[in-house]
Write an enzyme that holds these catalytic residues in place. Structure first.
Site, PDB file in Angstrom:
ATOM      1  N   SER A  61      43.592  41.463  56.509  1.00 37.13           N
ATOM      2  CA  SER A  61      44.162  40.134  56.744  1.00 37.13           C
ATOM      3  C   SER A  61      45.506  40.228  57.452  1.00 37.13           C
ATOM      4  CB  SER A  61      44.354  39.401  55.421  1.00 37.13           C
ATOM      5  OG  SER A  61      43.176  39.458  54.652  1.00 37.13           O
TER       6      SER A  61
HETATM    7  N1  SAH Z   1      41.884  42.261  51.063  1.00 38.17           N
HETATM    8  C1  SAH Z   1      41.463  43.067  52.193  1.00 38.17           C
HETATM    9  C2  SAH Z   1      40.758  42.284  53.287  1.00 38.17           C
HETATM   10  C3  SAH Z   1      39.469  41.738  52.807  1.00 38.17           C
HETATM   11  S1  SAH Z   1      38.238  41.443  54.024  1.00 38.17           S
HETATM   12  C4  SAH Z   1      42.608  43.864  52.767  1.00 38.17           C
HETATM   13  O1  SAH Z   1      43.734  43.768  52.262  1.00 38.17           O
HETATM   14  O2  SAH Z   1      42.375  44.635  53.714  1.00 38.17           O
HETATM   15  C5  SAH Z   1      36.998  40.854  52.895  1.00 38.17           C
HETATM   16  C6  SAH Z   1      36.342  41.940  52.101  1.00 38.17           C
HETATM   17  O3  SAH Z   1      35.510  41.291  51.144  1.00 38.17           O
HETATM   18  C7  SAH Z   1      35.442  42.844  52.930  1.00 38.17           C
HETATM   19  O4  SAH Z   1      35.833  44.172  52.803  1.00 38.17           O
HETATM   20  C8  SAH Z   1      34.053  42.606  52.325  1.00 38.17           C
HETATM   21  O5  SAH Z   1      33.250  43.783  52.258  1.00 38.17           O
HETATM   22  C9  SAH Z   1      34.390  42.115  50.931  1.00 38.17           C
HETATM   23  N2  SAH Z   1      33.346  41.338  50.277  1.00 38.17           N
HETATM   24  C10 SAH Z   1      32.568  40.347  50.769  1.00 38.17           C
HETATM   25  N3  SAH Z   1      31.718  39.883  49.831  1.00 38.17           N
HETATM   26  C11 SAH Z   1      31.972  40.603  48.693  1.00 38.17           C
HETATM   27  C12 SAH Z   1      31.436  40.600  47.375  1.00 38.17           C
HETATM   28  N4  SAH Z   1      30.449  39.783  47.002  1.00 38.17           N
HETATM   29  N5  SAH Z   1      31.941  41.477  46.476  1.00 38.17           N
HETATM   30  C13 SAH Z   1      32.934  42.328  46.816  1.00 38.17           C
HETATM   31  N6  SAH Z   1      33.487  42.373  48.044  1.00 38.17           N
HETATM   32  C14 SAH Z   1      33.016  41.517  48.976  1.00 38.17           C
END
Ligand code: SAH
Length: 214
Positions: A61
């Protein structure tokens, strides 16, 4: 941060100019170096206020969004926090500076492995990362004082609402993945939940089930 003083100043200035004013959040983001969380082609843009691609087709992000979400979560040093969506691990690392304990889950095993290696290298011993479908929460560790979801859900997931302590706070982007999403803050009280809408955001979708290994 290992960036030069000028780059660090610009990084913090971008946060403040987007409304990140909480000094403990700014302090945590000054301390945690975003550089190592951005790998490959985009490493030289790690200190710019923009989202960047990471492995598994996901994104780290934008720093100002990390700051605003962290600020909205109102973390205290006694809190046990769940983050859904480890991604690069950067958001969890920032939370680790403010909370007692951070649990973070991602559906992609590779992202969890790489984030764990960084937490270890940075000696962030109060973070535990799991590969799991975070839409079910983390029943073994529940309840949580704070829950931060960093992928967009169509509604705040029921299991996460249930795993929030009374007095607890959850911040979650809500909306269809291809439309405008809104950051929602949910506060749980004795008899129910209060919702307030914070700002428009754009996140990758929360997807059910585990990711395929690449
Ligand atoms: N917080 C992260 C950015 C997140 S991007 C950072 O600091 O870099 C969103 C993430 O959510 C992705 O890695 C994706 O794989 C994860 N995601 C999506 N659906 C999910 C689920 N049901 N359970 C766990 N993770 C999930």
């Amino acid at each position: 941060m290992t960036a030069s003083p000028e780059v660090t100043m610009q990084f913090l200035y971008a946060l403040r100019s987007h409304g990140v004013t909480d000094t403990s959040v700014l302090g945590a983001m000054e301390k945690i170096d975003r550089g190592p969380f951005v790998k490959g082609y985009f490493t030289d843009r790690a200190y710019e206020d923009m989202p960047l691609p990471i492995a598994c087709g996901q994104t780290i992000s934008q720093p100002s969004v990390v700051g605003l979400m962290t600020q909205a979560l109102q973390v205290t040093p006694r809190d046990k926090v769940l983050e859904v969506g480890t991604g690069s691990g950067y958001q969890a690392a920032v939370l680790s500076q403010l909370a007692r304990r951070v649990y973070t889950v991602d559906r992609h095993a590779r992202l969890v492995r790489e984030a764990r290696a960084l937490f270890e290298a940075m000696d962030l011993t109060n973070i535990t990362a799991f590969t799991a479908d975070g839409s079910h929460g983390l029943p073994d560790q529940a309840p949580f004082d704070r829950i931060l979801v960093t992928a967009a859900a169509e509604d705040p997931p029921g299991p996460l609402l249930a795993q929030l302590k009374i007095g607890g706070i959850m911040v979650v982007p809500v909306g269809q993945s291809d439309a405008v999403q809104h950051l929602i803050r949910v506060k749980r009280h004795e008899t129910g939940y209060d919702y307030d809408e914070l700002r428009p955001v754009r996140f990758v979708p929360l997807v059910e089930g585990l990711g395929r290994e690449e």
